[in-house]
Scaffold this active site. Structure first.
Site, PDB file in Angstrom:
ATOM      1  N   CYS A 159       3.281   0.512  -4.957  1.00 25.80           N
ATOM      2  CA  CYS A 159       2.841  -0.878  -5.138  1.00 25.80           C
ATOM      3  C   CYS A 159       3.210  -1.376  -6.545  1.00 25.80           C
ATOM      4  O   CYS A 159       4.378  -1.517  -6.854  1.00 25.80           O
ATOM      5  CB  CYS A 159       1.340  -0.989  -4.845  1.00 25.80           C
ATOM      6  SG  CYS A 159       0.777  -2.685  -4.642  1.00 25.80           S
ATOM      7  N   HIS A 209       0.323   2.029   0.420  1.00 22.47           N
ATOM      8  CA  HIS A 209      -0.428   2.992  -0.395  1.00 22.47           C
ATOM      9  C   HIS A 209      -0.713   4.303   0.323  1.00 22.47           C
ATOM     10  O   HIS A 209      -1.781   4.446   0.942  1.00 22.47           O
ATOM     11  CB  HIS A 209      -1.765   2.359  -0.813  1.00 22.47           C
ATOM     12  CG  HIS A 209      -1.614   1.264  -1.818  1.00 22.47           C
ATOM     13  ND1 HIS A 209      -1.813   1.455  -3.162  1.00 22.47           N
ATOM     14  CD2 HIS A 209      -1.268  -0.035  -1.671  1.00 22.47           C
ATOM     15  CE1 HIS A 209      -1.612   0.321  -3.808  1.00 22.47           C
ATOM     16  NE2 HIS A 209      -1.276  -0.604  -2.930  1.00 22.47           N
ATOM     17  N   GLU A 231      -1.731   6.972  -0.944  1.00 24.57           N
ATOM     18  CA  GLU A 231      -2.905   7.644  -1.533  1.00 24.57           C
ATOM     19  C   GLU A 231      -4.210   7.154  -0.916  1.00 24.57           C
ATOM     20  O   GLU A 231      -5.256   7.778  -1.113  1.00 24.57           O
ATOM     21  CB  GLU A 231      -2.907   7.467  -3.062  1.00 24.57           C
ATOM     22  CG  GLU A 231      -3.438   6.139  -3.579  1.00 24.57           C
ATOM     23  CD  GLU A 231      -2.434   4.983  -3.464  1.00 24.57           C
ATOM     24  OE1 GLU A 231      -1.461   5.102  -2.699  1.00 24.57           O
ATOM     25  OE2 GLU A 231      -2.669   3.960  -4.124  1.00 24.57           O
TER      26      GLU A 231
END
Lengths: 230, 78
Positions: A92, A201, A203
């Protein structure tokens, strides 16, 4: 030199305004690595084996997203390490920083519909040869969150053709394009496949309790594999 | 001291959805005849006389604009 039994050390950079450094560190730990905090104002990479530039709003997105962060002392070290083949992942805002600093081509611009988009997004993994995608099967579809206002990947037709021709489109939006990115590009790599940037994302997709899937873990497992086999 | 203006505009081939939204709003305001709007940025710099044109171009090219998507123009006001 690290002993064979030692854990791979993955650095996570924190700039003023970074939001997702904690989740990125957590993902690295869940994948079996050791997360190492790196500070924007410190050029010392603390002996890490790979680096994650996480998401957020570094320097408040002033001027352009990632435009100020690229001048942080730590980034000079990141560029040198990347040129030496160290795996580097930009997520990002981290992707935006890697484009601004010139490690990846193109730019991320305001979403086509002008809205901040936050949703779970299907991606197709198109290149499983990079340091950050080797754990996926070619053509795998993964579900991970996307959340940004400036996620529209743009580059000249020439650069887009090069990226396609060299297999450097690593992740492509599947189903629908959340931001109008050219050719539905969600993530790309450097020519040697060691530097990867993506807008969604991974994560945030590491366990069922907090994410839509654990599909994002494969990205971190891939990097740990790349470190061990290096 | 001199005042320098740097204009930064999205390249012609780059989609500018903010400009399009402004053009759409003009129609709703009842303004006719504006077929296109492009939104850019204007920077005003106070610079010492020691800063030459080459330095100003470097500032515009390496920081104020992202030349992948934007064009820039430096103008000295005096």
């Amino acid at each position: 030199m690290s002993a064979p039994s030692s854990t791979a050390r993955v650095g996570v950079i924190t700039f003023p305004g970074t939001l997702d450094d904690v989740d990125a560190s957590r993902a690295i730990t869940l994948a079996g690595g050791e997360a190492v905090s790196l500070w924007h104002a410190d050029a010392d990479l603390r002996g890490v084996d790979a680096i994650v530039v996480p998401g957020g709003f570094s320097y408040g997105d002033y001027l352009r997203a990632g435009a100020i962060a690229r001048f942080a002392p730590v980034m000079e070290s990141v560029v040198k390490a990347a040129e030496g083949g160290m795996p580097v992942l930009g997520i990002c805002n981290g992707f935006q920083v890697l484009c601004e600093v010139g490690l990846l081509p193109g730019a991320l611009t305001r979403n086509e519909a002008l809205h901040f988009v936050c949703r779970d997004q299907w991606l197709k993994v198109e290149n499983t040869e990079t340091a950050w995608s080797s754990r996926y099967e070619a053509g795998a579809e993964i579900l991970i969150p996307v959340k940004n206002a400036e996620g529209r990947f743009q580059a000249s037709e020439k650069v887009l053709d090069e990226l396609e021709g060299e297999g450097r489109v690593v992740f492509r939006y599947s189903g629908s394009n959340p931001n109008g990115s050219q050719r539905e590009i969600a993530g790309i790599s450097s020519p040697n496949g060691r530097v990867v940037g993506l807008m969604p994302h991974p994560e945030h997709a590491t366990e069922a309790l907090t994410g839509p899937s654990d599909d994002g873990l494969g990205i971190f497992y891939s990097a740990l594999d790349a470190i061990v086999s290096a | 001291m001199a005042r320098v203006v740097v204009d930064v505009m999205p390249k012609a081939e780059i989609l500018d959805p903010q400009g399009q939204a402004i053009a759409g709003a003009l129609g709703r305001l009842g303004v006719a005849g504006v077929s296109d709007v492009r939104q850019g940025k204007r920077f005003e710099l106070e610079v010492d006389d020691s800063v030459d044109d080459a330095e100003l171009e470097k500032i515009a090219e390496s920081l104020l604009a992202n030349t992948v998507i934007e064009d820039w123009k430096v103008t000295r006001l005096s």
